[in-house]
Write an enzyme that holds these catalytic residues in place. Structure first.
Site, PDB file in Angstrom:
ATOM      1  N   LYS A  61       0.835  -1.224   0.000  1.00 32.35           N
ATOM      2  CA  LYS A  61       0.000   0.000   0.000  1.00 32.35           C
ATOM      3  C   LYS A  61       0.853   1.250   0.000  1.00 32.35           C
ATOM      4  O   LYS A  61       2.026   1.251   0.383  1.00 32.35           O
ATOM      5  CB  LYS A  61      -0.938  -0.004   1.213  1.00 32.35           C
ATOM      6  CG  LYS A  61      -0.269  -0.145   2.598  1.00 32.35           C
ATOM      7  CD  LYS A  61       0.285   1.135   3.178  1.00 32.35           C
ATOM      8  CE  LYS A  61       1.065   0.900   4.467  1.00 32.35           C
ATOM      9  NZ  LYS A  61       1.822   2.080   4.915  1.00 32.35           N
ATOM     10  N   ASP A  90      -1.894  -2.080  10.087  1.00 33.69           N
ATOM     11  CA  ASP A  90      -2.103  -2.056   8.630  1.00 33.69           C
ATOM     12  C   ASP A  90      -2.650  -3.370   8.072  1.00 33.69           C
ATOM     13  O   ASP A  90      -2.900  -3.471   6.871  1.00 33.69           O
ATOM     14  CB  ASP A  90      -0.785  -1.739   7.911  1.00 33.69           C
ATOM     15  CG  ASP A  90      -0.353  -0.293   8.102  1.00 33.69           C
ATOM     16  OD1 ASP A  90      -1.215   0.547   8.459  1.00 33.69           O
ATOM     17  OD2 ASP A  90       0.837  -0.008   7.909  1.00 33.69           O
TER      18      ASP A  90
HETATM   19  O1  C5P Z   1       0.767  -2.085  14.282  1.00 31.05           O
HETATM   20  P1  C5P Z   1       2.173  -2.139  13.783  1.00 31.05           P
HETATM   21  O2  C5P Z   1       2.923  -3.308  14.336  1.00 31.05           O
HETATM   22  O3  C5P Z   1       2.274  -2.033  12.290  1.00 31.05           O
HETATM   23  O4  C5P Z   1       2.884  -0.825  14.332  1.00 31.05           O
HETATM   24  C1  C5P Z   1       4.276  -0.731  14.457  1.00 31.05           C
HETATM   25  C2  C5P Z   1       4.648   0.408  15.355  1.00 31.05           C
HETATM   26  O5  C5P Z   1       4.361   1.651  14.702  1.00 31.05           O
HETATM   27  C3  C5P Z   1       3.889   0.485  16.656  1.00 31.05           C
HETATM   28  O6  C5P Z   1       4.474  -0.320  17.649  1.00 31.05           O
HETATM   29  C4  C5P Z   1       4.001   1.973  17.008  1.00 31.05           C
HETATM   30  O7  C5P Z   1       5.265   2.260  17.562  1.00 31.05           O
HETATM   31  C5  C5P Z   1       3.954   2.637  15.639  1.00 31.05           C
HETATM   32  N1  C5P Z   1       2.585   3.074  15.314  1.00 31.05           N
HETATM   33  C6  C5P Z   1       2.062   4.171  15.967  1.00 31.05           C
HETATM   34  N2  C5P Z   1       0.777   4.578  15.693  1.00 31.05           N
HETATM   35  C7  C5P Z   1       0.042   3.942  14.749  1.00 31.05           C
HETATM   36  C8  C5P Z   1       0.549   2.817  14.056  1.00 31.05           C
HETATM   37  C9  C5P Z   1       1.840   2.405  14.369  1.00 31.05           C
HETATM   38  O8  C5P Z   1       2.717   4.768  16.805  1.00 31.05           O
HETATM   39  N3  C5P Z   1      -1.198   4.363  14.521  1.00 31.05           N
END
Ligand code: C5P
Length: 310
Positions: free
Chosen positions: A16, A146
């Site tokens: 994406k 995501d």
């Molecule tokens: O959910 P995912 O594992 O993809 O997110 C990775 C990191 O990105 C999270 O641990 C966080 O530090 C950061 N993040 C964030 N706010 C979001 C999405 C991700 O701070 N909305």
């Protein structure tokens, strides 16, 4: 007699681009509140799932993807997805996931999330579960912010952590040229840099937006299928911190923009750069120009569908 389970299932799931990403304040759970508009593009992860005693996986590259350092144990989101689905559905069967990666690793295009979404769809089919889409989406959100979008695909608005989705109308197709980077970037580090940047420059740039929202002009441009209008409204709050951490990306952005792109943007938390082209032939020209300059340049288009059995 119940039908025999398939001998193998092949699924592909798209990477994406965030065409708009406004990041608000960090919440108690460590995630930032945000508002984004996602578009799924024609760069696909592919997973072939076959029956096995345990849950195992292997990774290979499809194209110029550096897979060194991609874990194949429980740290991998695809393994975690298979395990979560097995637990939830009370399945005691295993699976072997052969993952072929085309989406840059730690590149800001949701490649790991696409693997998790593909693993959910593949295991659901291999184990004959027929789990409702809404239930798969709920599991997806537990795996990462995501992952729900990689299941849904198309064009969508994401709020909350980015995992509360509503589909957005998009007409026609948008042509993009992607320039991946050899070295990936850590998403939490880029979010942390944004927080630090806002703190350092609090007087000049003010606090994080309280209620992030997608600019209506972005949704209008998507509905119209108007690349020029979309180019004028592209925005990513993670771009400044990503460029601060990797100043050399700014030169590549300028290069693309002076070589015929309507606009360039850092994809998600970077470091992949996404250049929007006026149409398919402009994208081909841009791809050739950037390749001639020694860059890896990939021509993709969007929107495309989410994780599907193929
Ligand atoms: O959910 P995912 O594992 O993809 O997110 C990775 C990191 O990105 C999270 O641990 C966080 O530090 C950061 N993040 C964030 N706010 C979001 C999405 C991700 O701070 N909305």
């Amino acid at each position: 007699m119940s039908p025999l389970p398939p001998a193998s299932v092949r699924v592909r799931a798209p990477g994406k681009i965030n065409v708009f990403l406004e990041v608000g304040d960090v919440q108690d759970d460590g995630y930032h509140e945000l508002a984004t508009a996602f578009q799924a593009v024609s760069l696909y992860e592919e997973i072939v799932a076959t029956p096995a005693d345990d849950i195992t996986m292997q990774v290979s590259a499809r194209g110029p993807v550096d897979i060194d350092g991609v874990p194949t144990d429980d740290r991998n989101l695809a393994v975690r997805a298979a395990r979560l689905l097995a637990q939830t559905a009370g399945v005691d069967r295993g699976v072997h996931l052969a993952v072929r990666k085309a989406v840059p690793v730690a590149g800001g295009m949701g490649g790991g999330s696409a693997d998790a979404a593909a693993a959910l769809v593949a295991c659901d089919a291999l184990w004959g579960l027929g789990m409702p889409t809404g239930e798969l989406a709920r599991l997806a959100a537990r795996l990462g912010a995501d992952v729900p979008f990689a299941l849904l695909g198309g064009t969508a608005v994401g709020t909350g952590r980015g995992d509360e989705l509503s589909p957005a109308l998009a007409r026609g197709r948008f042509d993009w040229v992607l320039v991946p980077n050899e070295r990936g970037m850590s998403t939490p580090v880029v979010y942390g840099e944004l927080d630090a940047h806002r703190e350092r420059h609090a007087v000049d740039i003010g606090p994080a937006p309280r209620d992030p929202a997608v600019d209506p002009d972005v949704l209008h441009a998507l509905r119209q299928g108007d690349a020029r209008m979309l180019a004028a409204t592209l925005r990513n709050d993670l771009q400044a911190p990503a460029l601060h951490l990797r100043p050399e990306l700014a030169r590549v952005l300028e290069r693309g923009e002076s070589s015929g792109a309507l606009a360039g943007i850092v994809s998600g938390s970077g470091p992949t750069l996404a250049f929007l082209a006026a149409d398919e032939s402009a994208a081909l020209d841009l791809q050739i120009t950037l390749s001639a300059a020694g860059l890896v340049a990939l021509h993709v288009h969007g929107p495309v569908s989410g994780a599907r059995v193929v």
